[in-house]
Design an enzyme around this catalytic site. Sequence first.
Site, short mmCIF file in Angstrom:
data_model
loop_
_atom_site.label_atom_id
_atom_site.label_comp_id
_atom_site.label_asym_id
_atom_site.label_seq_id
_atom_site.Cartn_x
_atom_site.Cartn_y
_atom_site.Cartn_z
N SER A 125 23.53 38.64 24.48
CA SER A 125 24.30 37.43 24.76
C SER A 125 23.39 36.20 24.67
O SER A 125 22.92 35.87 23.59
CB SER A 125 24.99 37.55 26.13
OG SER A 125 25.98 36.57 26.30
N HIS A 160 29.38 38.95 21.75
CA HIS A 160 30.70 39.24 22.34
C HIS A 160 31.83 38.85 21.39
O HIS A 160 32.86 38.34 21.81
CB HIS A 160 30.88 38.50 23.67
CG HIS A 160 29.78 38.71 24.66
ND1 HIS A 160 29.43 39.97 25.13
CD2 HIS A 160 28.95 37.82 25.27
CE1 HIS A 160 28.44 39.83 25.99
NE2 HIS A 160 28.12 38.55 26.09
#
Length: 232
Positions: A125, A160
């Site tokens: 991330s 994501h």
Amino acid sequence: MKRQVIALGGGGFSMEPDNLALDRYILSQSEEKEPRICFIPTASGDKPEYIRRFYEAFGRLTCKPCHLSLFEPLFQNLHDFVLEQDILYVGGGSTRNLLVLWQEWELDGIIAEAYQNGVILAGISAGANCWFEDGVTDPLNGPLYAIEGLGMLSGSICPHFDGEIKRRPAYLEAIGKGTMKEGYGVDDGAALHFVDEQLIHVICSRRNTPAYKISRQGVETFEEAIPAAYLD
């Protein structure tokens, strides 16, 4: 000496505590039998629970785990501490906060030196965003926007890609408008492995989980699936 970056869209110990396939893969890229892996949880504000989960996971693997805190520093010399590691594993959270603190501590330059010296860079991330020229970040209760990373890798990344509903449309729109460079959408459970700034592998901890090369022609964006090797 080869330079390596492994960028996770999602997964690993923080999202799949019972499936450490991506974490094992990261360790396997070191030439050391028991690599020294340092977790850098700056983006989460050094959350104690996040750090605990790192030690719990990597304590089950063949490695020497440690962590780097900028909030409660335990190192004597930051430069020497970082350069002693074999792998730097950057956690998720706020990309902006991570970059601001790294710049304040001059950690960004130290990590760049470590990269040139063969220390493997990995992260999930925010810890994937930071290695590219551009990344997608999401402030609390606000729209997603582009943020400049450290630029070890050219182009952009959207972690994501399938895991958070706002990510994919915001990323494609930004590339279509030209406010972000072309790059990669990476699903949860998938990771990109770069060697000497070239993508050599896409791997995944979940079956049929690809990454995507995102390109632009005019204002049109195009997604090209990149098949991933499943890690048993």
